[in-house]
Design a protein around this motif. Sequence first.
Motif, mmCIF file in Angstrom:
data_model
loop_
_atom_site.group_PDB
_atom_site.id
_atom_site.type_symbol
_atom_site.label_atom_id
_atom_site.label_comp_id
_atom_site.label_asym_id
_atom_site.label_seq_id
_atom_site.Cartn_x
_atom_site.Cartn_y
_atom_site.Cartn_z
ATOM 1 N N ALA A 43 43.940 52.867 36.091
ATOM 2 C CA ALA A 43 43.117 52.075 35.886
ATOM 3 C C ALA A 43 43.266 50.447 36.180
ATOM 4 O O ALA A 43 43.040 49.577 36.888
ATOM 5 N N PHE A 44 44.301 50.703 35.082
ATOM 6 C CA PHE A 44 44.911 49.245 34.941
ATOM 7 C C PHE A 44 45.880 48.588 35.868
ATOM 8 O O PHE A 44 45.770 47.848 36.230
ATOM 9 N N LYS A 45 46.504 50.469 36.375
ATOM 10 C CA LYS A 45 47.560 50.609 37.293
ATOM 11 C C LYS A 45 46.296 49.924 38.565
ATOM 12 O O LYS A 45 47.391 48.293 39.497
ATOM 13 N N ALA A 46 45.544 50.192 39.078
ATOM 14 C CA ALA A 46 44.626 49.616 40.450
ATOM 15 C C ALA A 46 44.293 48.233 40.213
ATOM 16 O O ALA A 46 44.093 47.308 41.457
ATOM 17 N N PHE A 47 44.088 48.174 38.845
ATOM 18 C CA PHE A 47 44.006 46.352 38.996
ATOM 19 C C PHE A 47 44.693 45.386 38.785
ATOM 20 O O PHE A 47 44.762 44.620 39.650
ATOM 21 N N GLU A 48 46.285 45.413 38.329
ATOM 22 C CA GLU A 48 47.118 45.372 38.717
ATOM 23 C C GLU A 48 47.113 45.281 40.297
ATOM 24 O O GLU A 48 47.898 44.395 41.541
ATOM 25 N N ASN A 49 47.024 45.952 41.041
ATOM 26 C CA ASN A 49 47.030 46.142 42.734
ATOM 27 C C ASN A 49 46.431 45.175 43.419
ATOM 28 O O ASN A 49 46.261 45.608 44.195
ATOM 29 N N ILE A 50 45.043 45.210 41.968
ATOM 30 C CA ILE A 50 43.849 44.843 43.571
ATOM 31 C C ILE A 50 44.306 43.422 42.749
ATOM 32 O O ILE A 50 43.533 41.959 43.931
ATOM 33 N N LEU A 51 44.052 42.582 41.782
ATOM 34 C CA LEU A 51 44.520 41.750 41.429
ATOM 35 C C LEU A 51 45.145 40.602 42.045
ATOM 36 O O LEU A 51 44.365 39.250 42.531
ATOM 37 N N PRO A 52 46.206 40.560 42.888
ATOM 38 C CA PRO A 52 46.789 39.115 44.052
ATOM 39 C C PRO A 52 46.167 38.985 44.696
ATOM 40 O O PRO A 52 45.808 38.340 44.746
ATOM 41 N N VAL A 57 41.419 35.915 47.616
ATOM 42 C CA VAL A 57 39.747 35.823 47.614
ATOM 43 C C VAL A 57 39.522 34.443 47.679
ATOM 44 O O VAL A 57 38.963 33.390 47.247
ATOM 45 N N LEU A 58 39.679 34.226 45.944
ATOM 46 C CA LEU A 58 38.800 33.865 44.585
ATOM 47 C C LEU A 58 39.316 32.650 44.787
ATOM 48 O O LEU A 58 38.170 31.082 45.345
ATOM 49 N N ILE A 59 40.913 31.978 45.522
ATOM 50 C CA ILE A 59 40.980 30.544 45.147
ATOM 51 C C ILE A 59 40.722 30.276 46.767
ATOM 52 O O ILE A 59 40.199 28.599 46.881
ATOM 53 N N LEU A 60 40.758 30.694 47.440
ATOM 54 C CA LEU A 60 40.288 30.298 49.039
ATOM 55 C C LEU A 60 38.647 30.044 48.884
ATOM 56 O O LEU A 60 38.816 29.195 49.287
ATOM 57 N N PRO A 99 38.490 43.180 50.408
ATOM 58 C CA PRO A 99 37.908 44.130 50.007
ATOM 59 C C PRO A 99 37.156 43.889 49.134
ATOM 60 O O PRO A 99 35.919 42.995 48.954
ATOM 61 N N GLY A 100 35.719 45.198 49.488
ATOM 62 C CA GLY A 100 34.194 44.765 48.895
ATOM 63 C C GLY A 100 34.672 44.289 47.495
ATOM 64 O O GLY A 100 33.353 43.246 46.997
#
Length: 171
Positions: A43-52, A57-60, A99-100
């Motif tokens: 789960a942490f690895k998936a979070f690391e991959n999704i975070l960028p 998108v949050l910045i945009l 992503p959703g």
Amino acid sequence: MSTKITPAEAKMDTLLLYLIAATCLTWSYLKNREKTRTAMKKAFKAFENILPQFLVVLILVAMAMAVLDTATISLVLGRDSGVWGVLAASLVGAVTLIPGFVAFPAAAALLQGGAGATQIAAFVSSLMMVGIVTLPLEIQFFGKRAAFLRNLLAYGFSLIAAIFVGWTVSL
């Protein structure tokens, strides 16, 4: 009868969900520590991959919200933007590849900024169902006819979903 959720209710819902998740995680850990550790690492690895992607998108969205005031958002995507606002939102969703889990917080921010529910539903549903950016890959695997037909039908269904959401919100 109002169906609006107050901030206090939203906080309670959030706390309840965190409590349920913590309880389930504790139960899992007590049942099988090794599997739980492995799952948490994945789960942490998936979070690391999704975070960028999530941060971009949050910045945009934050930049868009800073540049566009509520009046502009309401003009382009507000309830009164009508058919043109729905079409604009659906077209932006159709050509966007996010992503959703990022799209829904962005949609919530746009709703709070003055966008209409029908327009946001058009954006999110076309974002989830239509794949203009991925069309070349679809053509490669499914053929030109099937890829275009799928995307065309998905776009039509996304507009139907948006109209349904607009209708239910107006009840």
